[in-house]
Design a protein around this motif. Structure first.
Motif, PDB file in Angstrom:
ATOM      1  N   UNK A 108       0.953  -1.094  -0.003  1.00 52.77           N
ATOM      2  CA  UNK A 108      -0.130   0.029  -0.070  1.00 52.77           C
ATOM      3  C   UNK A 108       1.024   1.313   0.100  1.00 52.77           C
ATOM      4  N   UNK A 109       0.554   2.419  -0.395  1.00 48.64           N
ATOM      5  CA  UNK A 109       1.176   3.463  -0.450  1.00 48.64           C
ATOM      6  C   UNK A 109       0.159   4.691  -0.099  1.00 48.64           C
ATOM      7  N   UNK A 110       0.393   5.237   0.924  1.00 50.99           N
ATOM      8  CA  UNK A 110      -0.273   6.384   1.630  1.00 50.99           C
ATOM      9  C   UNK A 110       0.234   7.496   1.808  1.00 50.99           C
ATOM     10  N   UNK A 111      -0.509   8.703   1.869  1.00 52.14           N
ATOM     11  CA  UNK A 111      -0.120   9.878   2.400  1.00 52.14           C
ATOM     12  C   UNK A 111      -0.547  10.124   3.738  1.00 52.14           C
ATOM     13  N   UNK A 134       4.832   2.859  -9.391  1.00 54.88           N
ATOM     14  CA  UNK A 134       6.067   1.985  -8.852  1.00 54.88           C
ATOM     15  C   UNK A 134       5.421   0.651  -8.968  1.00 54.88           C
ATOM     16  N   UNK A 135       6.088  -0.214  -9.611  1.00 52.86           N
ATOM     17  CA  UNK A 135       5.562  -1.698 -10.098  1.00 52.86           C
ATOM     18  C   UNK A 135       5.167  -2.499  -8.831  1.00 52.86           C
ATOM     19  N   UNK A 136       5.645  -2.064  -7.574  1.00 52.87           N
ATOM     20  CA  UNK A 136       5.621  -2.839  -6.267  1.00 52.87           C
ATOM     21  C   UNK A 136       4.385  -2.549  -5.765  1.00 52.87           C
ATOM     22  N   UNK A 137       3.696  -1.165  -6.137  1.00 48.86           N
ATOM     23  CA  UNK A 137       2.557  -0.710  -5.229  1.00 48.86           C
ATOM     24  C   UNK A 137       1.469  -1.277  -5.901  1.00 48.86           C
ATOM     25  N   UNK A 138       0.472  -1.790  -5.088  1.00 47.87           N
ATOM     26  CA  UNK A 138      -0.785  -2.164  -5.503  1.00 47.87           C
ATOM     27  C   UNK A 138      -1.907  -1.140  -5.285  1.00 47.87           C
ATOM     28  N   UNK A 139      -2.056  -0.510  -4.347  1.00 47.78           N
ATOM     29  CA  UNK A 139      -2.949   0.333  -3.931  1.00 47.78           C
ATOM     30  C   UNK A 139      -2.658   1.724  -3.188  1.00 47.78           C
ATOM     31  N   UNK A 164      -4.480  -1.720 -11.105  1.00 47.93           N
ATOM     32  CA  UNK A 164      -4.123  -1.493  -9.702  1.00 47.93           C
ATOM     33  C   UNK A 164      -5.457  -1.420  -8.921  1.00 47.93           C
ATOM     34  N   UNK A 165      -5.360  -1.104  -7.884  1.00 42.83           N
ATOM     35  CA  UNK A 165      -6.442  -0.928  -6.867  1.00 42.83           C
ATOM     36  C   UNK A 165      -6.766   0.413  -6.133  1.00 42.83           C
ATOM     37  N   UNK A 166      -7.883   0.614  -5.660  1.00 45.67           N
ATOM     38  CA  UNK A 166      -8.246   1.776  -4.639  1.00 45.67           C
ATOM     39  C   UNK A 166      -8.860   1.198  -3.733  1.00 45.67           C
ATOM     40  N   UNK A 238      -5.857 -14.311  -3.633  1.00 45.39           N
ATOM     41  CA  UNK A 238      -5.034 -15.001  -4.206  1.00 45.39           C
ATOM     42  C   UNK A 238      -4.665 -14.870  -5.498  1.00 45.39           C
ATOM     43  N   UNK A 239      -5.801 -14.782  -6.076  1.00 42.24           N
ATOM     44  CA  UNK A 239      -5.628 -14.410  -7.946  1.00 42.24           C
ATOM     45  C   UNK A 239      -5.121 -13.347  -8.005  1.00 42.24           C
ATOM     46  N   UNK A 240      -5.650 -12.303  -7.151  1.00 44.10           N
ATOM     47  CA  UNK A 240      -4.727 -10.974  -7.513  1.00 44.10           C
ATOM     48  C   UNK A 240      -3.340 -11.150  -7.201  1.00 44.10           C
ATOM     49  N   UNK A 241      -2.845 -11.972  -6.235  1.00 44.60           N
ATOM     50  CA  UNK A 241      -1.464 -11.870  -5.915  1.00 44.60           C
ATOM     51  C   UNK A 241      -0.871 -12.549  -6.892  1.00 44.60           C
ATOM     52  N   UNK A 242      -1.268 -13.491  -7.607  1.00 40.70           N
ATOM     53  CA  UNK A 242      -0.671 -14.256  -8.785  1.00 40.70           C
ATOM     54  C   UNK A 242      -0.548 -13.238  -9.874  1.00 40.70           C
ATOM     55  N   UNK A 243      -1.613 -12.541 -10.225  1.00 41.83           N
ATOM     56  CA  UNK A 243      -1.544 -11.266 -11.064  1.00 41.83           C
ATOM     57  C   UNK A 243      -0.515 -10.330 -10.921  1.00 41.83           C
ATOM     58  N   UNK A 244      -0.383 -10.076  -9.674  1.00 36.51           N
ATOM     59  CA  UNK A 244       0.595  -9.048  -9.049  1.00 36.51           C
ATOM     60  C   UNK A 244       2.021  -9.486  -9.608  1.00 36.51           C
ATOM     61  N   UNK A 245       2.142 -10.662  -9.376  1.00 38.38           N
ATOM     62  CA  UNK A 245       3.678 -11.420  -9.676  1.00 38.38           C
ATOM     63  C   UNK A 245       4.034 -11.411 -10.786  1.00 38.38           C
ATOM     64  N   UNK A 246       3.011 -11.566 -11.803  1.00 39.53           N
ATOM     65  CA  UNK A 246       3.148 -11.630 -13.254  1.00 39.53           C
ATOM     66  C   UNK A 246       3.424  -9.846 -13.537  1.00 39.53           C
ATOM     67  N   UNK A 247       2.750  -9.275 -13.220  1.00 42.13           N
ATOM     68  CA  UNK A 247       2.889  -7.767 -13.498  1.00 42.13           C
ATOM     69  C   UNK A 247       4.421  -7.211 -13.240  1.00 42.13           C
ATOM     70  N   UNK A 248       4.687  -7.521 -11.943  1.00 38.70           N
ATOM     71  CA  UNK A 248       6.015  -7.204 -11.643  1.00 38.70           C
ATOM     72  C   UNK A 248       7.231  -7.923 -12.440  1.00 38.70           C
TER      73      UNK A 248
END
Length: 262
Positions: A108-111, A134-139, A164-166, A238-248
């Motif tokens: 997560x990235x937050x202000x 940033x490729x590692x940031x999801x939301x 990515x996500x909100x 878990x499906x999103x996490x798999x997708x994340x790995x492919x994205x990175x």
């Protein structure tokens, strides 16, 4: 739907993607206590997303959490190794380098107040867009915070483009007064653009794990599609996490190729 009128109760989500432990410096529970609370609440998973080092008290402890290599399941609950990185400036620079972000499974990235001074709507928007790049940031965490009001359409469009996500953060309705109208706007745009979201507690003590009531009610008001909530259950997350790995992996290969052609 998110509200069962016949039983007068909120529907439940089974993953809490934003929780804190004593490693954040100002939270009060351990990873095991959070996992046990999740188990007792009938949940399937949590993300351990302690603050990055710019947050007072988290400077040393953050690295312990991210690099600890703990078990995937504690008390029968899936514990995802993550972080809540702090956005440091209006360019979206983070307090955690990619060297350490690559060890996370969810980021997560937050202000936050005290790290970034509130500026203009344009500046807040640029900060969120920079972090999403940033490729590692999801939301983006608690984007509805009125202290850092942003161009919701620009942020949601960037999330759509980058897949990515909100986040809809339950704590925002309690501690970030004035967040509700902004969260409604983010949800309206996410629904319109088919952008996925997470629903989180932002728990800083184990007793708040899985507390989503305010967030879920506002989802019900907007008729938000449940299938766009990646934290609805462990299978979807878990499906999103798999997708994340492919994205990175794709982003890293692209970056390497670009360096080689320079």
């Amino acid at each position: 739907m998110f509200f069962d009128e016949t039983e007068d109760k909120l529907m439940r989500f089974l993953v809490d993607p934003h929780t804190h432990t004593i490693s954040s410096g100002h939270a009060r529970s351990t990873v095991r206590e959070n996992a046990l609370a999740a188990k007792q609440a009938g949940m399937e998973g949590i993300c351990c997303t302690d603050h990055g080092p710019a947050m007072e008290g988290a400077a040393v402890e953050f690295l312990v959490t991210v690099l600890s290599g703990g078990p995937e399941f504690i008390e029968g609950v899936r514990v995802v190794n993550g972080t809540e990185a702090n956005i440091l400036d209006y360019s979206g620079r983070l307090d955690i380098s990619d060297r350490y972000l690559e060890y996370t499974d969810f980021a997560i990235a937050s202000i936050h107040d005290g790290i970034v001074m509130p500026g203009s709507r344009t500046q807040h928007t640029e900060a969120m867009l920079g972090a999403l790049g940033n490729p590692y940031i999801d939301v983006i965490g608690h984007p509805g915070n009125p202290r850092f009001e942003a161009d919701a359409e620009a942020v949601v469009e960037a999330a759509r483009r980058m897949n990515k996500l909100i986040e809809i953060n339950n704590n925002s309705f309690i501690y970030r007064k004035g967040s509700r109208p902004n969260c409604l706007e983010f949800l309206r745009l996410c629904k319109q653009k088919d952008v996925r979201i997470t629903v989180s507690s932002d728990a800083h003590i184990c007793y708040k794990i899985g507390c989503f009531e305010h967030a879920v009610r506002i989802l019900g008001e907007t008729g938000f599609p449940e299938e766009l909530v990646v934290s609805r259950n462990l299978a979807a997350f878990s499906e999103y996490l798999c997708e994340r790995r492919t994205r990175i992996e794709t982003a890293c290969k692209r970056g390497k190729a670009e360096k080689e052609t320079r």
